[in-house]
Motif scaffolding. Structure first.
Motif, PDB file in Angstrom:
ATOM      1  N   LYS A  40       0.786  -1.029   0.082  1.00  0.00           N
ATOM      2  CA  LYS A  40       0.186   0.067  -0.144  1.00  0.00           C
ATOM      3  C   LYS A  40       0.854   0.915   0.082  1.00  0.00           C
ATOM      4  O   LYS A  40       1.886   1.409   0.866  1.00  0.00           O
ATOM      5  N   PHE A  41       0.601   2.030  -0.878  1.00  0.00           N
ATOM      6  CA  PHE A  41       1.568   3.181  -1.023  1.00  0.00           C
ATOM      7  C   PHE A  41       0.941   4.551  -1.490  1.00  0.00           C
ATOM      8  O   PHE A  41      -0.126   4.323  -2.274  1.00  0.00           O
ATOM      9  N   GLY A  42       1.489   5.619  -1.221  1.00  0.00           N
ATOM     10  CA  GLY A  42       1.120   6.933  -1.353  1.00  0.00           C
ATOM     11  C   GLY A  42       1.765   8.078  -0.668  1.00  0.00           C
ATOM     12  O   GLY A  42       2.508   7.800   0.200  1.00  0.00           O
ATOM     13  N   HIS A  43       1.209   9.177  -0.914  1.00  0.00           N
ATOM     14  CA  HIS A  43       1.847  10.409  -0.281  1.00  0.00           C
ATOM     15  C   HIS A  43       1.642  10.497   1.130  1.00  0.00           C
ATOM     16  O   HIS A  43       2.449  11.066   2.030  1.00  0.00           O
ATOM     17  N   PHE A  44       0.356   9.841   1.693  1.00  0.00           N
ATOM     18  CA  PHE A  44       0.105   9.877   3.043  1.00  0.00           C
ATOM     19  C   PHE A  44       0.087   8.877   3.591  1.00  0.00           C
ATOM     20  O   PHE A  44      -0.560   8.337   4.712  1.00  0.00           O
ATOM     21  N   ILE A  45       0.881   7.676   3.226  1.00  0.00           N
ATOM     22  CA  ILE A  45       1.272   6.391   3.957  1.00  0.00           C
ATOM     23  C   ILE A  45       2.482   6.630   4.889  1.00  0.00           C
ATOM     24  O   ILE A  45       3.462   6.968   4.251  1.00  0.00           O
ATOM     25  N   THR A  46       2.232   6.349   6.060  1.00  0.00           N
ATOM     26  CA  THR A  46       3.128   6.805   7.010  1.00  0.00           C
ATOM     27  C   THR A  46       3.631   5.768   7.793  1.00  0.00           C
ATOM     28  O   THR A  46       2.962   4.469   7.881  1.00  0.00           O
TER      29      THR A  46
END
Length: 263
Positions: A40-46
């Motif tokens: 799961k990936f993206g700019h707001f994956i923390t």
């Protein structure tokens, strides 16, 4: 898992031949990188979401609800990647959730039985999710911080909120059919990005901020432990303050990453 380097994982995530599991409208993407793993990936994956999922998987009873094991977090520039077990199951919708309402309410009740002494995300750090203002980075060190944050931002100075009278419970805070998968009798709960320890009524007020999921909550509510008069009173005040904080910047508040990026 241990044989894949970070660069190999990232390459597979962005390979056009990789199977995409997430819906096209999702801001984050979920792809299958091996037979048994997804990313799961993206700019707001923390890293915070990664830790939340690890805590939930560790403490929740798999006989009631399953949480996919999160194995690794990778940060590459502004994009975060969580590598976790693949779940072979069907995602619920409102129709398929209806006959399972009592069982799903049991899942939520089980989550609320787990408590803590520090409010905020399960793995620590700033809060996330639709309840909180996008322009402000909010983090709590203790219950006094939580109460102080609400009372300083309340639009009604005549009413003081007393959150000390409410125990802190584990809350998922994005409990909806899109985040629930079923394989036979096994229920899987995904997307722990907003999860944290708060008074359990936070789970109830969530649907005032997600009206598209109110119908789902109405299915569950007859099977949930009812809120006490004290909880209902506090819930009303919390909602007023959260709505007010969405549109008012408090002096000295720390600007959030989301606001800095401009999302």
């Amino acid at each position: 898992m241990s044989t894949l380097t970070d660069d190999e994982i990232i390459s597979r995530c962005h390979d056009s031949a990789t199977t995409i599991l997430s819906a096209p409208q999702c801001s984050n993407r979920v792809v299958r990188i091996t037979d048994s793993l997804v990313a799961k990936f993206g700019h707001f994956i923390t890293a915070q979401e990664f830790r939340n999922q690890q805590v939930a998987q560790q403490y929740l009873d798999a006989g009631i609800v399953n949480v996919p094991t999160a194995h690794r977090f990778i940060q590459k520039g502004e994009i975060g990647y969580i590598i976790m077990d693949y779940v072979d199951g069907d995602t619920l919708d409102l129709a398929s959730a209806k006959p399972m309402a009592a069982e799903l309410a049991k899942v939520l009740g089980h989550i609320h039985q787990l408590g803590a002494t520090r409010p905020g995300p399960l793995g620590g750090g700033p809060v996330s999710g639709v309840l909180w203002p996008e322009h402000e980075e909010v983090e709590f060190s203790n219950p006094d911080d939580l109460q102080h944050w609400f009372n300083r931002r309340s639009p009604n100075s005549e009413h003081t909120l007393n959150l000390q009278r409410h125990a802190l419970s584990m809350c998922h805070l994005d409990f909806n059919p899109r985040n629930i998968m079923v394989n036979g009798r096994r229920i899987y709960l995904i997307d722990w990005s907003a999860a944290g320890y708060f008074p359990r009524f936070f789970e109830h007020i969530l649907y005032q901020f997600l009206p598209q999921d109110l119908g789902f909550f109405n299915l569950l509510s007859p099977f949930l432990a009812p809120l006490s008069d004290e909880e209902l009173e506090s819930a009303t005040m919390v909602v007023e303050t959260l709505r007010h904080s969405q549109f008012h910047i408090f002096p000295g508040a720390k600007v959030s990453q989301r606001a800095r990026i401009g999302a």
